[in-house]
Design an enzyme around this catalytic site. Structure first.
Site, PDB file in Angstrom:
ATOM      1  N   GLY A 104     -19.688  27.058 -32.453  1.00 46.28           N
ATOM      2  CA  GLY A 104     -20.109  25.663 -32.463  1.00 46.28           C
ATOM      3  C   GLY A 104     -20.494  25.153 -31.088  1.00 46.28           C
ATOM      4  CB  CYS A 105     -19.804  21.906 -29.463  1.00 46.15           C
ATOM      5  SG  CYS A 105     -20.521  20.830 -30.731  1.00 46.15           S
ATOM      6  CB  ALA A 106     -16.847  26.195 -27.694  1.00 51.98           C
TER       7      ALA A 106
END
Length: 373
Positions: free
Chosen positions: A156-158
């Site tokens: 995801g955003c990581a």
């Protein structure tokens, strides 16, 4: 034996070489269709007038500070749900249209050719392709056939931070090699009109679309010289940010506790800095994922740094919304455009996402020998 371009092997691994891997200037592009906060609020009111928690959802959307977002389709098309197959086909078509020019700009900024790249790390959580877009890029843009491919789809955003870290690891092992990072996120293609929870309504007002790319050079280049990286996962939080995969596609699940995650993650950032002999509260620049204003506000509090330290991340959130894995690269682009920092200035880069996971990097600003930034 010296490495020769065109062979099927990487340079010999140097056991004691000092890594000078440098993260160069990112290139970023957002789609042409613009959605303002006022548009978002009006849509929420018109589509969900009888929702019992509509006032709460509207207040949360207003508090995000997201003034504009960019999406790959006009809003009328975005609100339609033609089925997962058609949406995923659109994801592939848009990626093939929008990624190459961004990649070319990143290569130009790093003063490299496609034939100078030894690994492509492709991160995306908003569509699916197999083989990965990396294979298409290699065949279409003239990358070498022995270019390593590392697709990352489930962080995801990581994933933006993870891509930087994996490129750092690779270039530390092979100091004469170069890695290309590509982040492609079309969050609007994950809109689900049947998801009516407050978390879903908030997400509909938070996420945007964008493409970013950056090169990590094993040697040479201007940018952030990468010195140490690390990961940290908050135990027992894997359900806080997740996808529920159904026939209609990816349904985004967001727990109300997510905004509180900086309190346990700040010590992980401090510990990484401590291992490097630095103080995370006393660095010269901070480039972090902006999942929302609460994330930045709490990080300021728990790291004991001024709110202004996160101005580049906050600008990305305000102008583009949360563009998932591309946020860190866009915040870094803004740092470059502001002139960077003094030579050898110390900084922190970090991405946060499902797990709950933090991907963290420490580095120094490295100006070119002729003084250019």
């Amino acid at each position: 034996m010296p490495f020769r371009r065109g062979t099927t092997s990487l340079p010999p691994r140097r056991k004691k070489a000092r890594s000078m891997a440098t993260l160069c200037r990112p290139a970023v592009s957002v789609p042409e269709h613009v959605l303002t906060m006022e548009d978002t609020l009006d849509l929420a009111r018109s589509r969900h007038p009888d929702h019992p928690q509509l006032p709460l959802a509207l207040r949360l959307i207003e508090n995000t500070g997201v003034r504009t977002r960019h999406i790959v389709q006009p809003i009328e098309e975005t609100l339609r749900h033609p089925g997962f197959e058609e949406r995923n086909n659109l994801y592939e078509a848009e990626a093939k249209t929008r990624v190459p020019p961004v990649v070319q700009r990143a290569l130009d900024d790093a003063e490299l050719l496609t034939t100078d790249i030894d690994m492509i790390i492709y991160v995306s959580c908003t569509g699916f392709m197999m083989p990965s877009l990396t294979a298409w890029l290699i065949n279409t843009m003239g990358f070498k056939s022995d270019t390593r491919q590392v697709p990352i789809a489930q962080l995801g955003c990581a994933a933006g931070g993870a891509a930087i870290n994996r490129a750092h690891d690779f270039c530390s092992a092979y100091p004469d090699a170069n890695a290309l990072i590509v982040a492609c996120e079309f969050c609007s293609l994950c809109y689900q009109p049947t998801d009516l929870g407050v978390g879903s309504l908030l997400s509909n007002g938070l996420f945007g679309d964008g493409v970013a790319a950056a090169v990590v050079r094993g040697s040479g280049g201007t940018g952030v010289t990468l010195e140490r990286n690390g990961s940290y996962l908050i135990p027992k939080t894997e359900e806080w940010i997740a996808y529920d995969v159904r026939a209609t596609g990816f349904h985004f699940l967001l727990d109300k506790r997510v905004p509180t995650t900086m309190e346990p993650l700040a010590p992980a950032l401090q510990e990484l800095a401590k291992q490097h002999g630095w103080d995370a509260s006393d660095l010269d620049f901070y480039i972090v994922h902006a999942g929302g204003p609460r994330i930045l506000d709490d990080l300021s509090t728990f790291l004991d740094v001024p709110s202004e330290a996160f101005r580049f991340s906050r600008a990305t959130l305000t102008e583009y919304g949360n563009i998932a894995s591309a946020v860190v690269l866009d915040a870094l682009r803004r740092f470059f455009e502001a002139g960077g920092a003094e030579h050898s200035a110390r900084g922190l880069l970090a991405g946060f996402g499902p797990g709950i996971t933090a991907e963290m990097t420490l580095g120094r600003w490295h100006a070119s020998p002729d003084g250019r930034k």
